[in-house]
Design an enzyme around this catalytic site. Structure first.
Site, PDB file in Angstrom:
ATOM      1  N   CYS A   1      -6.546   8.159   1.531  1.00 35.76           N
ATOM      2  CA  CYS A   1      -6.730   9.219   0.610  1.00 35.76           C
ATOM      3  C   CYS A   1      -7.641  10.459   1.114  1.00 35.76           C
ATOM      4  O   CYS A   1      -7.478  10.961   2.183  1.00 35.76           O
ATOM      5  CB  CYS A   1      -6.941   8.923  -0.720  1.00 35.76           C
ATOM      6  SG  CYS A   1      -6.773  10.119  -2.086  1.00 35.76           S
TER       7      CYS A   1
ATOM      8  N   HIS B   1      -2.227   5.157  -2.004  1.00 32.23           N
ATOM      9  CA  HIS B   1      -3.248   4.079  -2.041  1.00 32.23           C
ATOM     10  C   HIS B   1      -2.401   2.595  -1.831  1.00 32.23           C
ATOM     11  O   HIS B   1      -1.779   2.263  -2.731  1.00 32.23           O
ATOM     12  CB  HIS B   1      -3.823   3.920  -3.652  1.00 32.23           C
ATOM     13  CG  HIS B   1      -4.817   5.385  -3.604  1.00 32.23           C
ATOM     14  ND1 HIS B   1      -6.156   5.125  -3.356  1.00 32.23           N
ATOM     15  CD2 HIS B   1      -4.763   6.517  -4.084  1.00 32.23           C
ATOM     16  CE1 HIS B   1      -6.630   6.268  -3.440  1.00 32.23           C
ATOM     17  NE2 HIS B   1      -5.958   7.084  -3.874  1.00 32.23           N
TER      18      HIS B   1
ATOM     19  N   GLU C   1      -3.825  -0.031  -1.542  1.00 39.18           N
ATOM     20  CA  GLU C   1      -4.403  -1.147  -2.354  1.00 39.18           C
ATOM     21  C   GLU C   1      -4.183  -1.466  -3.612  1.00 39.18           C
ATOM     22  O   GLU C   1      -4.839  -2.562  -4.344  1.00 39.18           O
ATOM     23  CB  GLU C   1      -5.947  -0.735  -2.145  1.00 39.18           C
ATOM     24  CG  GLU C   1      -6.478   0.334  -3.030  1.00 39.18           C
ATOM     25  CD  GLU C   1      -6.280   1.689  -2.403  1.00 39.18           C
ATOM     26  OE1 GLU C   1      -5.545   1.816  -1.534  1.00 39.18           O
ATOM     27  OE2 GLU C   1      -7.211   2.540  -2.720  1.00 39.18           O
TER      28      GLU C   1
END
Ligand code: XMP
Length: 507
Positions: A80, A167, A169
């Site tokens: 990001c 993202h 994660e």
């Protein structure tokens, strides 16, 4: 042991990245983004991850890394803001997107790139950005795109630098973990070791060391985190612990009685404090969400101080978990909302120490620990309930009327959801009273009453969440009951916003 360092550019998810990597059996630590290169190299990491962050690369206060980082030879993955920072620092361009992207987004990846090895071309990834890379730095190629983001991922194989706008994660990026694994094992060549988990004995020893032979009060709200804290602290210091439950007047229907009853069955010293009037007075005429949160935090703390004075306690414990800390704007992150137990602790206070044994854990990790400790089922099956209570589910000023309407509507919603089999129930569900009134026709007359919003989400770590897919029939039934049974509510809406971009609570 192999190690990945996460450079903190202020993103909400930096610890989540570290956690995902630790779960793979590789050490992962978050360090400030401007850590000097020699300090980074001294830790002998196998690779670096640049976290996301709330800034724009063009802002004068935007966080930066040591400029020698790009020539240190370590593999880098930017996420990001991390991607935007890499592009900007290496001569590419970043601009405001014509259409911002928030939520799960179809992303077309190039599986021949090592970062996306083993993935199908079409993936759903979580996007949350309004800036994006618009021109590649030299030596980079585009390795993923979405309908509105031409450069959703870029890579420079020769320099071993990779970057993604989405993202990986968060669990909502379905193959995100595979992408992180590709980076950690495929690109950084890290080697996994079995994870060292902090044992119950470690927790107890830490608490003993902090409190010594002092006394401690623990704020309990009836939730799982404070129940786990009580269990651990009692094991560490026994009767020198007193659990304090504060009735701030913003509890759900029957909540006070249920909590007093369960704590009466547990071996801890327990005190219930009636602070309804004090909170009502402090919140009178207050409309702003953050101000309300701050006042609630302040009043909680004042009550704890008074109780500690009475008991002679010199330590205060709170069931703070990691997401509270992050979302309250700690460690470079943006202040999303001041959690009552983080924002309310003044710097100079009477306590020798604030004991927060669960501060480094995510909520689902607390649940696992709770099961291990044998914490009563009452706490495990209970809905998470925020410390500020209904105060943050009432838009605008908290008044006795609104509290009553909300309690009734919330109770109906809970009753209906709890008719579903346990497995089908959302992780968290509650009603909100919007500040809005709307016209309705009830009987033969006109009414002008409140709009109730229903919120229900599924989540594991509470950092991201997806709205629950209730059927129209279920929603219709809940709506009928609320408008028929709750005087003062004449309309019901269902909130279908995921987190991000929304948060779970409305304030
Ligand atoms: P948000 O609204 O931040 O909520 O997406 C994430 C989870 O945290 C709970 N929450 C709080 N819990 N004190 C708490 O103890 C607070 O100030 C607070 N604010 C939100 C929320 O209910 C959800 O489970």
């Amino acid at each position: 042991m192999s190690k990945i360092l996460i450079l903190d550019f202020g993103g909400q998810y930096k610890e989540l990245i570290a956690r995902r990597i630790r779960n793979m059996g590789v050490d992962a630590f978050v360090v400030p983004c401007n850590t000097p290169i020699q300090d980074i190299l001294a830790q002998k990491p196998d690779g670096l991850i640049f976290s996301g962050g709330p800034h724009s690369v063009y802002s004068s206060v935007s966080p930066r890394a040591d400029e020698k980082i790009f020539s240190c030879g370590l593999p880098i993955l930017g996420i990001c803001y991390g991607q935007q920072y890499i592009a900007h620092a290496l001569g590419g361009e970043v601009s405001r997107c014509i259409i911002s992207e928030y939520g799960k987004t179809l992303t077309v990846v190039k599986p021949r790139n090592p970062l996306f090895k083993g993935l199908a071309k079409n993936q759903f990834m979580l996007m949350s950005h309004s800036d994006g890379v618009t021109k590649l730095p030299e030596g980079f190629e585009i390795v993923a795109h979405t309908a509105n983001c031409k450069i959703a991922a870029m890579a420079n194989l020769e320099k071993n630098i990779y970057a993604v706008q989405f993202h990986p994660e968060v669990t909502r990026s379905k193959k995100g973990e595979k992408i992180l694994k590709n980076f950690v094992f495929g690109i950084c060549k890290a080697v996994a070791k079995p994870r060292q988990i902090k044992t119950v004995d470690d927790f107890i020893l830490d608490i003993k060391n902090q409190i010594g032979d002092g006394k401690c009060i623990l704020g309990v709200g009836g939730g799982l985190t404070s129940a786990v804290c009580a269990n651990l602290i009692y094991k560490a210091i026994g009767d020198r612990l007193t659990c304090v439950f504060v009735d701030h007047g913003m509890l759900r229907a029957n909540e006070k009685e249920e909590i007093e009853e369960i704590y009466a069955r547990l071996p801890y010293n327990f005190k219930s404090v009636d602070a309804k009037d004090r909170f009502a007075k402090a919140l009178k005429g207050v409309f702003d969400a953050e101000t309300k949160r701050k006042i609630i935090g302040r009043e909680f703390f004042a009550v704890f101080e008074e109780e500690a004075n009475e008991i002679g306690a010199d330590f205060l414990s709170q069931g703070t978990v990691y997401s509270n800390v992050i979302e309250s704007g700690a460690e470079n992150s943006a202040n999303i909302k001041s959690h009552h137990n983080v924002g309310g602790v003044p710097k100079d206070n009477r306590f020798k120490g604030i004991i927060e044994p669960l501060k480094a854990l995510f909520k689902d990790e607390v649940a696992t620990l709770a099961k291990h400790l044998g914490v009563p089922e009452f706490f495990l099956s209970r809905q998470p309930f925020p410390g500020p209570g209904l105060g943050i589910r009432i838009m605008g000023e908290v008044t006795a009327d609104k509290l009553e309407i909300l309690r009734k509507a919330d109770n109906i919603f809970s009753e209906e959801v709890e008719k579903m089999p346990q497995k089908k129930r959302p992780t968290q569900y509650f009603a909100v009273i919007t500040g809005m009134r709307s016209v309705g026709a009830m009987g033969d007359g006109r009414v002008y009453d409140y709009v109730i919003a229903l919120r229900a989400v599924n989540t594991t770590d509470f950092m991201t969440a997806v709205h629950a897919p209730f059927s129209a029939k279920t929603l219709g039934k809940i709506c009928d009951r609320i408008v028929n049974e709750v005087v003062g509510a004449c309309r019901v809406v269902y909130d279908i916003t995921d987190k991000p971009p929304a948060t779970i609570e409305w304030e």
